[in-house]
Design a protein around this motif. Sequence first.
Motif, short mmCIF file in Angstrom:
data_model
loop_
_atom_site.label_atom_id
_atom_site.label_comp_id
_atom_site.label_asym_id
_atom_site.label_seq_id
_atom_site.Cartn_x
_atom_site.Cartn_y
_atom_site.Cartn_z
N SER A 1 39.61 -24.18 10.63
CA SER A 1 38.45 -24.00 11.68
C SER A 1 38.18 -22.76 11.80
O SER A 1 38.64 -21.70 11.58
CB SER A 1 39.42 -24.44 13.18
N TYR A 2 36.69 -22.94 12.14
CA TYR A 2 36.01 -21.61 12.10
C TYR A 2 35.00 -21.66 13.24
O TYR A 2 34.41 -22.55 13.64
CB TYR A 2 35.13 -21.34 10.96
N SER A 3 34.75 -20.36 13.87
CA SER A 3 33.79 -20.52 15.12
C SER A 3 32.59 -19.25 14.48
O SER A 3 32.88 -18.28 13.95
CB SER A 3 34.55 -19.85 16.29
N ILE A 4 31.47 -19.71 15.02
CA ILE A 4 30.44 -18.92 14.68
C ILE A 4 29.84 -18.73 16.34
O ILE A 4 29.33 -19.82 17.01
CB ILE A 4 29.32 -19.68 13.81
N VAL A 5 29.38 -17.38 16.61
CA VAL A 5 28.98 -17.39 17.91
C VAL A 5 27.59 -16.92 17.79
O VAL A 5 27.42 -15.72 17.00
CB VAL A 5 30.10 -16.43 18.85
N GLY A 6 26.59 -17.40 18.72
CA GLY A 6 25.56 -16.94 18.47
C GLY A 6 24.40 -17.93 18.83
O GLY A 6 24.75 -19.09 19.22
N ASP A 7 22.92 -17.75 18.76
CA ASP A 7 22.10 -18.71 19.51
C ASP A 7 21.82 -19.60 18.24
O ASP A 7 21.22 -19.65 17.24
CB ASP A 7 20.84 -18.12 19.39
N ALA A 8 22.37 -21.03 18.81
CA ALA A 8 21.97 -22.25 17.77
C ALA A 8 20.70 -22.59 17.25
O ALA A 8 20.46 -23.05 16.55
CB ALA A 8 22.89 -23.28 18.51
N PHE A 9 19.77 -22.09 18.14
CA PHE A 9 18.44 -22.49 18.30
C PHE A 9 18.02 -21.49 16.92
O PHE A 9 16.56 -21.72 16.38
CB PHE A 9 17.71 -22.10 19.36
N SER A 10 18.56 -20.22 16.65
CA SER A 10 17.85 -19.39 15.66
C SER A 10 18.19 -19.74 14.11
O SER A 10 19.01 -20.66 13.88
CB SER A 10 18.41 -18.07 15.91
N ASP A 11 17.08 -19.35 13.49
CA ASP A 11 17.44 -19.67 12.08
C ASP A 11 18.58 -18.91 11.36
O ASP A 11 19.08 -19.24 10.41
CB ASP A 11 16.15 -19.00 11.11
N GLU A 12 18.69 -17.59 11.99
CA GLU A 12 20.03 -16.83 11.62
C GLU A 12 21.32 -17.48 11.55
O GLU A 12 22.15 -17.22 10.78
CB GLU A 12 19.98 -15.41 12.45
N ILE A 13 21.48 -18.12 12.67
CA ILE A 13 22.93 -18.99 12.95
C ILE A 13 22.98 -20.09 12.06
O ILE A 13 24.07 -20.40 11.23
CB ILE A 13 22.85 -19.24 14.32
N LYS A 14 21.85 -20.84 11.92
CA LYS A 14 21.77 -21.93 10.87
C LYS A 14 22.18 -21.44 9.52
O LYS A 14 23.01 -22.37 8.78
CB LYS A 14 20.40 -22.62 10.87
N THR A 15 21.47 -20.28 9.14
CA THR A 15 21.86 -19.97 7.80
C THR A 15 23.27 -19.38 7.84
O THR A 15 23.97 -19.83 6.55
CB THR A 15 20.94 -18.77 7.39
N LYS A 16 23.83 -18.80 8.47
CA LYS A 16 25.08 -18.21 8.51
C LYS A 16 26.23 -19.55 8.80
O LYS A 16 26.99 -19.67 7.90
CB LYS A 16 25.50 -17.55 9.89
N THR A 17 25.94 -20.60 9.26
CA THR A 17 26.67 -21.70 9.37
C THR A 17 26.70 -22.54 7.87
O THR A 17 27.65 -22.92 7.67
CB THR A 17 25.95 -22.76 10.43
#
Length: 396
Positions: free
Chosen positions: A104-120
């Motif tokens: 399991s992994y957690s990514i904290v940030g704005d899900a609306f952003s391109d940055e978080i989509k790319t990171k995910t």
Amino acid sequence: MNIQPKTRGFICTTAHPEGCASQVQRQIDYVTSKPAIQGPRNVLVVGASTGYGLASRIVSSFGAGANTVGVYFDKAAEGVRTASAGWYNSAAFEKAAAEAGRKSYSIVGDAFSDEIKTKTIDLIRTELGQIDLVIYSVASPRRVHPKTGEVFSSVIKPLGGTYSNKTVNFHSGEVSTATIEPATEDELRQTIAVMGGEDWQMWIDELQSAGVLAEGATTVAYSYIGPEITHAVYREGTIGAAKNDLEATAKRLNAGLATNGGRAFVSVNKALVTQSSSAIPVVPLYISALYKVMKEQGIHEGCIEQMYRLFAERLYGEGETLVDEKGLIRVDDWEMRPEIQAEVAKLWAELTTENVYELSDLVGYRREFFQLFGFETDGIDYEADTNPDVAISNLR
């Protein structure tokens, strides 16, 4: 520090780490007491730290044995300020998942952003390869568009005319009349931009383009319809218009995913106590009456019971997934039984400040509200000194 609840309207500004952990464990215990689900193997939950998103992650991991990635926007403790409840929930989930041998992994940030989509996407590619289930459970009052930079804010308003109905201050028990002016065209546009289906579409498009969405993958977003009592402010209001957009998005996604054996659904869930529902006039009083009736009938469900039933009976049960005439999965079916709604309507007509505790389960509503933040939870010593600084393992 000694952590006590501090409220501002429908928001609790503090959270208790041990209480949140206990609530997460209760949900895990419920799922592990049920038959295993032959379901997804690698799951992405966008909006994973509270409510239906958290319950979906728990069912995926502890019901189906899946690896999970949770995306959410929560804050760690800072100084005398506690972390948000979602932070503590996720810390408890990650700890339990590791102990159970789940990835399991957690990514904290704005899900609306391109940055978080790319990171995910990068994380999925590196750690899991591909995912076969995407849960979209984002509840936010605000969105910054990743392409244009425009800032959208959602409103909870009727359309076409002023709306008045009963509501309750669930802290004081006062029943009063809420009057809400209709939304403007721009408020409607902004609410759809925040709560509609555009961001869900963006997530699926980018996952597909990156090659991390498995063939035959399923994606699900969550919605609510509710009874006639709440329609003007919910289903026929600004939120309902956004949900209509979400449902139209599901149809487009389903058509695209079907070419590779995939599926897209909107699941209509039961009315429950959440931070979001607490903010909607009329709804807390309706939920309080509904809880009384459904508990008396022995068919009350919380988030975890709803999500287990969704996964076990609908998404990954035997045969085709059962949907209504609009293609919607209906796990609000018990709530919407005619006999349940008739009894709720009867109570609604009689509800006043003087009889609200007799004719509704306002006590249960208030307790569940505080439990969202880790308070009023059995077995927790709220007078004890508690460390608010809790780390999340596998935070990326």
